[in-house]
Design an enzyme around this catalytic site. Structure first.
Site, PDB file in Angstrom:
ATOM      1  N   GLY A  16       0.731  -1.185  -0.270  1.00 46.53           N
ATOM      2  CA  GLY A  16      -0.007   0.194   0.265  1.00 46.53           C
ATOM      3  C   GLY A  16       0.890   1.669   0.462  1.00 46.53           C
ATOM      4  CG  HIS A 167      -8.241  11.378   5.282  1.00 47.36           C
ATOM      5  ND1 HIS A 167      -9.078  11.866   6.239  1.00 47.36           N
ATOM      6  CD2 HIS A 167      -7.253  10.832   5.895  1.00 47.36           C
ATOM      7  CE1 HIS A 167      -8.090  12.231   7.458  1.00 47.36           C
ATOM      8  NE2 HIS A 167      -7.454  11.173   7.198  1.00 47.36           N
ATOM      9  CG  HIS A 168      -6.544   8.552   0.552  1.00 52.05           C
ATOM     10  ND1 HIS A 168      -6.775   7.424   0.498  1.00 52.05           N
ATOM     11  CD2 HIS A 168      -6.364   9.125   1.460  1.00 52.05           C
ATOM     12  CE1 HIS A 168      -6.292   6.819   1.762  1.00 52.05           C
ATOM     13  NE2 HIS A 168      -5.911   7.705   2.140  1.00 52.05           N
ATOM     14  CE  LYS A 171      -9.387   7.673   7.370  1.00 53.93           C
ATOM     15  NZ  LYS A 171      -8.375   7.064   8.354  1.00 53.93           N
ATOM     16  CB  THR A 178      -6.419  11.830  12.608  1.00 56.99           C
ATOM     17  OG1 THR A 178      -5.511  11.057  12.130  1.00 56.99           O
ATOM     18  CG2 THR A 178      -6.087  13.225  13.694  1.00 56.99           C
TER      19      THR A 178
END
EC number: 1.17.1.8
Length: 278
Positions: A16, A167-168, A171, A178
Site C-alpha cells: 500500500g 482524506h483520499h 480511505k 485522527t
C-alpha cells in the site's frame, strides 16, 4: 544503538501507499532490519519489497501473504531484540492482526484506523496480560499532535467547535481515527460544547455530520487528490478561530513511525496516541 543488533521489523500492508513509505524508512534506518513484508494483494505476491517501494536496490525481502508463519519466524529468533510489526492494512483485519502479533510476542505499531472502543479495550487487556508493548497511533504526524495541543488550549476560551477531516477516496473508515481522537481529547476537558440555540432538523440524514464526544460534530470528506487534512473550527460571537493541518507527502509520517518502532520495545502495555510517546 550502534552496538546492538538491529530491531527486526515486519511491514503489514507493504504494497500500500503507506506501507511502501514504511519499507523505505525502515530500510534506510541503520538500527532497523526489514525481515518481512506482508500484503494480501495477489498482484504483488513474490515481488521484492524494496523495488516495489521505489528503492534503487532490491532488499531481497519478497512480498508474501503469510502473516502467521512470518510472526512465528521472527518470534523464534532469540538472538536479538524482539520483533516489531507495523500495520497499515484495513479496519476489517487489523484487530486480528494485532492479537496474532501479541500472541507471538511481536510488538505491534498500528497506523490502521477503524478499531472500535471495545476492540481497543480488549486489545489493551490482552497486551497487559502478555506484558507486551503495543502502540495504536491514529496519526503519526508531529504537526497533528501540535494541532491537537493547540485545540486543547483554544477550548478554554471557545464553547463552539466542529471538526472537518478530508482524506483520499481510498480511505475505508469515516470519521478518521485522527478526528475521533481530536474529539476525544477535547471531550476529556470536562465541558460540553455547542450548546443548542435552536432545534435543528436535518433535511438529509447526516447533513450535520457525526456526533462525537461532548457535543462535537465531525464532518468527513472523501475525494481523489486529497491525502490527509483536518480542520478544527472554533466559533464565538464576532470571531472564528481555525486550526488546520495538511499533508502533502506521506513521508511526513515516517519520523513518527520510526519513533514508535523504537519506543514500543520499552512498553509492557497498549498505548494509544503519538502524544503519549514524544
Amino acid at each position: 544503538m550502534t552496538n546492538q543488533a538491529p530491531i527486526p521489523v515486519i511491514v503489514n500492508g507493504a504494497a500500500g501507499k503507506m506501507g511502501r513509505e514504511v519499507v523505505k524508512a525502515v530500510a534506510q534506518a541503520s538500527d532497523l532490519n526489514l525481515v518481512g513484508a506482508i500484503d494480501s494483494s495477489p498482484e504483488h505476491q513474490g515481488k521484492d519489497a524494496g523495488e516495489l517501494a521505489g528503492l534503487s536496490e532490491p532488499l531481497e525481502v519478497p512480498i508474501t501473504n503469510q502473516l502467521e508463519p512470518m510472526l512465528g519466524y521472527v518470534a523464534g529468533d532469540r538472538q536479538g531484540p524482539p520483533g516489531v510489526i507495523v500495520d497499515f492494512t484495513h479496519p476489517d483485519s487489523v484487530y486480528d492482526n494485532i492479537r496474532s502479533a501479541i500472541a507471538y510476542g511481536i510488538r505491534p505499531v498500528v497506523g490502521t484506523t477503524g478499531l472500535s472502543t471495545e476492540q481497543i479495550e480488549d486489545l489493551a487487556n490482552f497486551a497487559d496480560k502478555a506484558s507486551t508493548g503495543c502502540l495504536i497511533i491514529p496519526n503519526f504526524s508531529i504537526g497533528m499532535v501540535l494541532l491537537q495541543q493547540a485545540a486543547i488550549a483554544a477550548s478554554q476560551y471557545f464553547d463552539h467547535v466542529e471538526i472537518i477531516e478530508l482524506h483520499h477516496n481510498q480511505k475505508a473508515d469515516a470519521p478518521s481515527g485522527t478526528a475521533i481522537k481530536t474529539a476525544q481529547l477535547l471531550g476529556e476537558l470536562g465541558k460540553t460544547f455547542n450548546p443548542a440555540i435552536v432545534e435543528e432538523t436535518e433535511k438529509l440524514a447526516g447533513a450535520r455530520g457525526s456526533l462525537a464526544e461532548e457535543g462535537i460534530r465531525i464532518h468527513s470528506v472523501r475525494l481523489p487528490g486529497l491525502i490527509a487534512h483536518q480542520e478544527v473550527i472554533f466559533g464565538a460571537p464576532g470571531q472564528i478561530y481555525t486550526l488546520r493541518h495538511d499533508t502533502s507527502d506521506r513521508a511526513c509520517y515516517m519520523p513518527g513511525v520510526l519513533l514508535a518502532i523504537r519506543k514500543v520495545l520499552q512498553l509492557k502495555s497498549l498505548v494509544y496516541g503519538l502524544e503519549k510517546i514524544i
